[in-house]
Design a protein around this motif. Sequence first.
Motif, short mmCIF file in Angstrom:
data_model
loop_
_atom_site.label_atom_id
_atom_site.label_comp_id
_atom_site.label_asym_id
_atom_site.label_seq_id
_atom_site.Cartn_x
_atom_site.Cartn_y
_atom_site.Cartn_z
N PRO A 68 38.67 13.09 10.31
CA PRO A 68 39.35 13.80 9.96
C PRO A 68 40.14 13.17 8.01
O PRO A 68 40.47 12.07 7.72
CB PRO A 68 40.37 14.17 10.54
N GLY A 69 39.82 13.77 7.50
CA GLY A 69 40.78 13.13 5.64
C GLY A 69 38.98 12.36 4.53
O GLY A 69 39.78 12.52 3.46
N MET A 70 38.34 12.70 5.72
CA MET A 70 36.80 12.22 5.02
C MET A 70 36.07 13.55 3.94
O MET A 70 36.18 15.16 4.55
CB MET A 70 35.76 11.81 5.77
N ASP A 71 35.57 13.21 2.95
CA ASP A 71 34.95 14.79 2.58
C ASP A 71 33.25 14.43 2.66
O ASP A 71 32.65 13.49 2.01
CB ASP A 71 34.88 14.14 0.70
N GLY A 72 33.22 15.41 3.81
CA GLY A 72 31.82 15.71 4.91
C GLY A 72 30.60 16.28 4.11
O GLY A 72 29.56 15.51 3.57
N ASN A 73 31.26 17.22 2.85
CA ASN A 73 29.96 17.81 2.21
C ASN A 73 29.38 16.31 1.24
O ASN A 73 28.44 16.41 1.05
CB ASN A 73 30.56 18.72 1.03
N THR A 74 30.76 15.87 0.71
CA THR A 74 30.39 14.83 -0.73
C THR A 74 29.08 13.74 -0.22
O THR A 74 28.68 12.98 -0.47
CB THR A 74 30.67 14.71 -0.87
N PHE A 75 29.84 13.27 1.21
CA PHE A 75 29.07 12.30 2.31
C PHE A 75 27.72 12.55 2.62
O PHE A 75 26.95 12.12 2.16
CB PHE A 75 29.79 11.88 3.41
N GLU A 76 27.88 13.74 3.11
CA GLU A 76 26.26 14.42 3.92
C GLU A 76 25.43 14.36 2.35
O GLU A 76 23.94 13.80 2.82
CB GLU A 76 26.44 15.50 4.56
N LYS A 77 25.76 15.02 1.21
CA LYS A 77 24.74 14.83 -0.01
C LYS A 77 24.15 13.69 -0.47
O LYS A 77 23.10 13.71 -0.14
CB LYS A 77 25.15 15.78 -0.73
N LYS A 78 25.33 12.56 0.25
CA LYS A 78 24.69 11.59 -0.58
C LYS A 78 23.96 10.70 0.62
O LYS A 78 22.91 9.48 0.25
CB LYS A 78 26.23 10.25 -1.04
N TYR A 79 24.59 10.84 1.47
CA TYR A 79 23.88 9.73 3.02
C TYR A 79 21.92 10.09 3.02
O TYR A 79 20.93 10.07 2.76
CB TYR A 79 24.57 10.21 3.93
N ASN A 80 21.81 11.49 2.91
CA ASN A 80 20.54 12.47 3.09
C ASN A 80 19.84 12.02 1.59
O ASN A 80 18.69 12.46 1.30
CB ASN A 80 21.13 13.74 2.82
N THR A 81 20.02 12.10 0.35
CA THR A 81 19.93 11.55 -0.57
C THR A 81 19.42 10.38 -1.11
O THR A 81 18.99 9.56 -1.96
CB THR A 81 20.44 12.37 -2.04
N LEU A 82 20.62 8.83 -0.39
CA LEU A 82 19.82 7.40 -0.29
C LEU A 82 19.04 7.22 0.00
O LEU A 82 18.30 6.75 1.24
CB LEU A 82 21.14 7.01 0.83
N GLY A 83 18.18 6.82 -0.76
CA GLY A 83 16.43 6.77 -0.49
C GLY A 83 16.83 4.79 0.03
O GLY A 83 17.93 4.15 0.91
N LEU A 84 15.34 4.88 0.39
CA LEU A 84 15.42 3.73 1.38
C LEU A 84 15.36 1.70 0.03
O LEU A 84 15.44 1.32 0.58
CB LEU A 84 14.29 2.75 1.69
N ASP A 85 15.08 2.80 -1.27
CA ASP A 85 14.69 1.46 -2.49
C ASP A 85 16.23 0.86 -2.17
O ASP A 85 15.96 -0.49 -2.39
CB ASP A 85 14.45 2.24 -3.46
N LEU A 86 17.38 1.14 -2.50
CA LEU A 86 18.54 0.74 -2.21
C LEU A 86 18.50 -0.84 -0.79
O LEU A 86 19.10 -1.44 -1.74
CB LEU A 86 19.92 1.20 -2.48
N ILE A 87 18.45 -0.54 -0.33
CA ILE A 87 18.22 -1.73 0.94
C ILE A 87 16.70 -2.30 0.94
O ILE A 87 17.69 -3.94 1.16
CB ILE A 87 17.78 -0.60 2.42
N LYS A 88 15.80 -2.04 0.48
CA LYS A 88 15.63 -2.78 0.05
C LYS A 88 15.64 -3.92 -1.19
O LYS A 88 15.24 -4.98 -1.07
CB LYS A 88 13.56 -2.19 -0.15
N THR A 89 15.67 -3.07 -1.92
CA THR A 89 16.66 -4.16 -3.21
C THR A 89 17.82 -4.98 -2.69
O THR A 89 18.08 -6.77 -2.85
CB THR A 89 17.40 -3.16 -4.43
#
Length: 112
Positions: A68-89
């Motif tokens: 509770p208190g999290m911005d779930g829509n913003t989190f979910e959108k970022k989570y779903n669009t966060l590619g693997l390139d950042l982790i590889k970097t």
Amino acid sequence: TSSHTRVGILNNPSSKIKEDNTAIARGILAAFLTQNNSSLKSFLSKLIKEETAKSLAAGTKIVKFLIPGMDGNTFEKKYNTLGLDLIKTHKMFCQEVLKLLPGQMAVISNGR
């Protein structure tokens, strides 16, 4: 405990980076990028539990663990669009610059 402390996360995985084995790493990054400090701390405490990791590995969607208190829509959108390139970097930085072995952990401090 200080309000003047900053925390950052760099991922240095030891295995091949794929979507199905990076749910927690992507969740942490998405939370850092989208949530306020109080929500972030509570969510990360929940996310790093072993039961959560097992549940995510079994196919549970990460949005089930939002608090509770999290911005779930913003989190979910970022989570779903966060590619693997950042982790590889992150992995490349850890191994090339910090000279860590794959999967090796470290604490880096730049305090006053």
